[in-house]
Motif scaffolding. Sequence first.
Motif, mmCIF file in Angstrom:
data_model
loop_
_atom_site.group_PDB
_atom_site.id
_atom_site.type_symbol
_atom_site.label_atom_id
_atom_site.label_comp_id
_atom_site.label_asym_id
_atom_site.label_seq_id
_atom_site.Cartn_x
_atom_site.Cartn_y
_atom_site.Cartn_z
ATOM 1 N N MET A 22 0.847 -1.134 -0.031
ATOM 2 C CA MET A 22 -0.113 -0.126 0.099
ATOM 3 C C MET A 22 1.011 1.203 -0.036
ATOM 4 S SD MET A 22 -2.632 1.042 2.955
ATOM 5 C CE MET A 22 -3.327 2.672 2.949
ATOM 6 N N THR A 23 0.671 2.085 -0.847
ATOM 7 C CA THR A 23 1.295 3.483 -0.944
ATOM 8 C C THR A 23 0.548 4.649 -0.232
ATOM 9 O OG1 THR A 23 0.278 4.118 -3.043
ATOM 10 C CG2 THR A 23 2.622 2.912 -2.993
ATOM 11 N N SER A 24 1.135 5.332 0.362
ATOM 12 C CA SER A 24 0.529 6.537 1.096
ATOM 13 C C SER A 24 0.184 7.536 -0.085
ATOM 14 C CB SER A 24 1.530 7.211 2.194
ATOM 15 O OG SER A 24 1.995 6.273 3.102
ATOM 16 N N THR A 25 -0.627 8.385 0.727
ATOM 17 C CA THR A 25 -0.973 9.775 -0.379
ATOM 18 C C THR A 25 -0.974 10.880 0.581
ATOM 19 O OG1 THR A 25 -3.321 9.428 0.095
ATOM 20 C CG2 THR A 25 -2.702 8.268 -1.739
ATOM 21 N N THR A 26 -0.679 11.870 -0.211
ATOM 22 C CA THR A 26 -1.015 13.209 0.356
ATOM 23 C C THR A 26 -1.873 14.228 -0.611
ATOM 24 O OG1 THR A 26 0.256 15.218 1.288
ATOM 25 C CG2 THR A 26 1.237 14.250 -0.782
ATOM 26 N N ALA A 27 -2.110 15.415 -0.470
ATOM 27 C CA ALA A 27 -2.980 16.053 -1.648
ATOM 28 C C ALA A 27 -2.473 17.385 -1.956
ATOM 29 C CB ALA A 27 -4.158 16.355 -0.888
ATOM 30 N N ARG A 28 -2.692 17.911 -2.842
ATOM 31 C CA ARG A 28 -2.104 19.263 -3.242
ATOM 32 C C ARG A 28 -3.440 20.204 -3.639
ATOM 33 N NH1 ARG A 28 -0.445 22.152 -7.781
ATOM 34 N NH2 ARG A 28 0.868 24.126 -7.167
ATOM 35 N N GLN A 29 -3.788 20.997 -2.827
ATOM 36 C CA GLN A 29 -5.007 21.844 -3.227
ATOM 37 C C GLN A 29 -6.349 20.638 -3.588
ATOM 38 O OE1 GLN A 29 -3.749 24.067 -6.532
ATOM 39 N NE2 GLN A 29 -2.917 25.527 -5.259
ATOM 40 N N GLY A 30 -6.106 19.874 -2.464
ATOM 41 C CA GLY A 30 -7.472 19.000 -2.692
ATOM 42 C C GLY A 30 -7.153 17.753 -3.746
ATOM 43 N N SER A 31 -6.293 17.742 -4.441
ATOM 44 C CA SER A 31 -6.150 16.693 -5.324
ATOM 45 C C SER A 31 -5.171 15.570 -4.870
ATOM 46 C CB SER A 31 -5.399 16.916 -6.651
ATOM 47 O OG SER A 31 -6.454 17.952 -7.205
ATOM 48 N N THR A 32 -5.486 14.246 -4.841
ATOM 49 C CA THR A 32 -4.684 13.289 -4.464
ATOM 50 C C THR A 32 -3.405 13.113 -5.086
ATOM 51 O OG1 THR A 32 -6.757 12.064 -3.638
ATOM 52 C CG2 THR A 32 -4.718 10.897 -3.727
ATOM 53 N N ILE A 33 -2.273 12.922 -4.505
ATOM 54 C CA ILE A 33 -0.851 12.541 -4.907
ATOM 55 C C ILE A 33 -0.475 11.285 -4.103
ATOM 56 C CG2 ILE A 33 1.650 13.459 -4.837
ATOM 57 C CD1 ILE A 33 0.407 16.163 -4.562
ATOM 58 N N HIS A 34 0.034 10.297 -5.046
ATOM 59 C CA HIS A 34 0.442 9.202 -4.532
ATOM 60 C C HIS A 34 1.983 9.143 -4.369
ATOM 61 C CE1 HIS A 34 -3.330 7.949 -6.493
ATOM 62 N NE2 HIS A 34 -3.507 7.110 -5.533
ATOM 63 N N LEU A 35 2.534 8.582 -3.153
ATOM 64 C CA LEU A 35 3.652 8.434 -2.810
ATOM 65 C C LEU A 35 4.376 7.106 -3.223
ATOM 66 C CD1 LEU A 35 3.926 10.143 0.423
ATOM 67 C CD2 LEU A 35 3.866 11.245 -1.721
ATOM 68 N N ALA A 36 5.619 7.125 -3.483
ATOM 69 C CA ALA A 36 6.305 5.821 -3.890
ATOM 70 C C ALA A 36 7.047 5.151 -2.454
ATOM 71 C CB ALA A 36 7.603 6.028 -4.707
ATOM 72 N N GLY A 37 5.746 4.739 -1.840
ATOM 73 C CA GLY A 37 6.147 4.015 -0.508
ATOM 74 C C GLY A 37 5.295 4.588 0.791
ATOM 75 N N ASP A 38 5.897 4.215 1.923
ATOM 76 C CA ASP A 38 5.267 4.596 3.106
ATOM 77 C C ASP A 38 6.408 4.880 3.908
ATOM 78 O OD1 ASP A 38 2.394 3.656 2.779
ATOM 79 O OD2 ASP A 38 3.222 1.612 2.659
ATOM 80 N N LEU A 39 5.965 6.104 4.688
ATOM 81 C CA LEU A 39 7.222 6.613 5.759
ATOM 82 C C LEU A 39 7.514 5.027 6.913
ATOM 83 C CD1 LEU A 39 5.297 9.656 7.211
ATOM 84 C CD2 LEU A 39 7.588 9.608 6.190
ATOM 85 N N PRO A 40 8.597 5.256 7.272
ATOM 86 C CA PRO A 40 8.829 4.125 8.191
ATOM 87 C C PRO A 40 8.070 4.199 9.649
ATOM 88 C CG PRO A 40 10.751 5.743 8.207
ATOM 89 C CD PRO A 40 9.620 6.189 7.084
ATOM 90 N N ALA A 41 7.638 3.078 9.999
ATOM 91 C CA ALA A 41 6.587 2.982 11.157
ATOM 92 C C ALA A 41 7.303 3.322 12.379
ATOM 93 C CB ALA A 41 6.159 1.509 11.413
ATOM 94 N N VAL A 42 6.627 3.743 13.423
ATOM 95 C CA VAL A 42 7.330 4.281 14.808
ATOM 96 C C VAL A 42 7.719 2.757 15.219
ATOM 97 C CG1 VAL A 42 6.508 4.781 16.994
ATOM 98 C CG2 VAL A 42 5.818 6.085 15.176
ATOM 99 N N GLY A 43 8.972 2.682 15.859
ATOM 100 C CA GLY A 43 9.630 1.508 16.442
ATOM 101 C C GLY A 43 10.561 0.759 15.379
#
Length: 166
Positions: free
Chosen positions: A1-22
């Motif tokens: 599963m890849t993470s997403t963010t947004a720019r002015q409401g439009s979804t942007i997909h990221l190439a991966g996920d942030l490292p998890a806590v721990g």
Amino acid sequence: MTSTTARQGSTIHLAGDLPAVGAAGPAFDLVGTDMGPVRSADLAGRRVVLNIFPSVDTGTCALSVRRFNQLAASLENATVVCVSRDLPFAQARFCGAEGIQDVVMGSAFRSDFGADYGVTMADGPLAGLLARAVVDLDTDGTVLNSQLVPELGDEPDYDAALAVLG
């Protein structure tokens, strides 16, 4: 599963996920404003706040660097590293003009930082740049806090970023 963010409401997909806590934070090798290395190995034994953003030449990114610069002065045994794909020359120009002295600037222009930390924007008008995120690492490189800002135009949660550092 890849993470997403947004720019002015439009979804942007990221190439991966942030490292998890721990989890162990990936090692990084960035380029500083003096063209010298900024490496995680050189920060071993210190807590590290990674302030990650698209470009220092945008308003919100500049605000986050200014704010972390203010906050960094009060942190004990911690280094704030501001990371973008801006060239070191642009980062140095910004820091000189703004009087930024309490953070370390690190350019990811020739590293795998974005892929390793899961923050490279894979689509949208800013594809290839880094999404806005904050990752806190403990003295041994363990992830203490990991926050992806949902809207690129919003600032990170500074309180959450610093709360884990005590």
